[in-house]
Design an enzyme around this catalytic site. Structure first.
Site, PDB file in Angstrom:
ATOM      1  N   HIS A 153      -9.272  -9.792  11.930  1.00 17.98           N
ATOM      2  CA  HIS A 153      -8.361  -8.818  11.305  1.00 17.98           C
ATOM      3  C   HIS A 153      -7.753  -7.944  12.404  1.00 17.98           C
ATOM      4  O   HIS A 153      -8.436  -7.593  13.371  1.00 17.98           O
ATOM      5  CB  HIS A 153      -9.128  -7.964  10.293  1.00 17.98           C
ATOM      6  CG  HIS A 153      -8.211  -7.117   9.457  1.00 17.98           C
ATOM      7  ND1 HIS A 153      -7.646  -5.964   9.933  1.00 17.98           N
ATOM      8  CD2 HIS A 153      -7.734  -7.279   8.199  1.00 17.98           C
ATOM      9  CE1 HIS A 153      -6.861  -5.449   8.994  1.00 17.98           C
ATOM     10  NE2 HIS A 153      -6.901  -6.235   7.933  1.00 17.98           N
ATOM     11  N   GLU A 207      -0.904 -11.884   8.414  1.00 15.71           N
ATOM     12  CA  GLU A 207      -0.782 -10.456   8.143  1.00 15.71           C
ATOM     13  C   GLU A 207       0.020  -9.814   9.260  1.00 15.71           C
ATOM     14  O   GLU A 207      -0.546  -9.469  10.311  1.00 15.71           O
ATOM     15  CB  GLU A 207      -2.160  -9.801   8.106  1.00 15.71           C
ATOM     16  CG  GLU A 207      -3.032 -10.237   6.970  1.00 15.71           C
ATOM     17  CD  GLU A 207      -4.032  -9.146   6.626  1.00 15.71           C
ATOM     18  OE1 GLU A 207      -3.951  -8.616   5.521  1.00 15.71           O
ATOM     19  OE2 GLU A 207      -4.866  -8.807   7.464  1.00 15.71           O
TER      20      GLU A 207
HETATM   21  P1  PGA Z   1      -2.918  -3.238   2.971  1.00 17.73           P
HETATM   22  O1  PGA Z   1      -3.950  -3.923   3.991  1.00 17.73           O
HETATM   23  O2  PGA Z   1      -2.860  -4.104   1.736  1.00 17.73           O
HETATM   24  O3  PGA Z   1      -3.480  -1.876   2.695  1.00 17.73           O
HETATM   25  O4  PGA Z   1      -1.580  -3.180   3.671  1.00 17.73           O
HETATM   26  C1  PGA Z   1      -4.001  -5.310   4.132  1.00 17.73           C
HETATM   27  C2  PGA Z   1      -5.079  -5.711   5.089  1.00 17.73           C
HETATM   28  O5  PGA Z   1      -5.339  -5.009   6.069  1.00 17.73           O
HETATM   29  O6  PGA Z   1      -5.736  -6.760   4.907  1.00 17.73           O
END
Ligand code: PGA
Length: 245
Positions: A90, A160
């Site tokens: 992440h 992401e």
């Molecule tokens: P968010 O975070 O939905 O608050 O933008 C997503 C994540 O970090 O997996």
């Protein structure tokens, strides 16, 4: 294939009472959504509370070895607490805790050997996006994260974009589609014909009930990774529902 909808609670909430409240609200409705694999990644201290739920669990982080590593949690411990998934790489771990692609690769291997599905998180920063480096970053993080791994079947990739995490605005579904196609191509180049369409690709970053469905329906993603909205059962359940229809 079911939609894979993953809630990442990050370092929230502060009490087991609050955690149980969110979990119970989601678990109560989970039977309604036959087309969704609902996964929650709570802080690891809350995992023992939920062993009997229908919802699946994931670990937010672990160390790839066990032994004399004060403060760490091993993948074996996560498995023993009922985890089926593990978030790996992440951006908050890459940036705030200095996780490198090679460490991420070791974690993916450790998860696979424990028969836990790794959710490999990848994505570019705003600076990398401005320099048109999105595809380069995506490719590097996939190739290094999966280096030496022969079987892609249990692997899930979560795209992401770092600039969308915790932000007001998500990535457009057009851009998500372009990246999703590219991720499948990168996989296909490594694992051969057919692999690109078999691997599960998720989108994460500022997902809300309003913007969720197009990531699956228009962009061709197989699921979502949700931060903030997963702490609010109403919002999390609406996202799941909107993606089922
Ligand atoms: P968010 O975070 O939905 O608050 O933008 C997503 C994540 O970090 O997996």
């Amino acid at each position: 294939m079911k939609n894979i909808i993953v809630g990442n609670w990050k370092c929230n909430p502060n009490t087991k009472k609050e955690a149980a409240k969110i979990m119970q609200a989601v678990a109560r409705k989970s039977r309604l959504y036959k087309n969704s694999e609902i996964v929650i990644c709570p802080p690891s201290v809350f995992l023992p509370l939920y062993k009997k739920s229908l919802v699946k669990f994931g670990i937010q982080n672990f160390y790839y070895k066990d032994g004399a590593y004060t403060g760490e949690i091993s993948i074996g411990m996560a498995k023993d607490q009922g985890c089926k998934y593990a978030l790996i790489g992440h951006s908050e771990r890459r940036r705030s805790f200095g996780e490198t692609d090679s460490e991420i690769n070791l974690k993916v291997k450790a998860a696979l050997s424990a028969k836990i599905s790794p959710i490999l998180c990848i994505g570019e920063t705003i600076e990398e996006k401005a320099k048109n480096k999105t595809l380069e970053v995506v490719k590097r993080e996939i190739l290094q994260g999966l280096s030496g791994i022969k079987d892609f079947n249990q692997i899930i990739i979560a795209y992401e974009p770092v600039w969308a995490i915790g932000a007001a605005q998500a990535c457009s579904s057009e851009m998500a589609k372009e990246i999703c196609v590219y991720i499948r191509q990168v996989i296909e180049n490594v694992y051969g014909p057919g692999s690109g369409n078999k691997i599960s690709v998720l989108y994460g970053g500022a997902v809300t009930p309003e913007n969720a469905a197009p990531f699956l329906k228009a962009a061709g993603m197989n699921g979502l990774l949700i931060g903030r909205a997963s702490l609010d059962p109403q919002q999390f359940l609406s996202i799941i529902k909107n993606c089922e229809n």
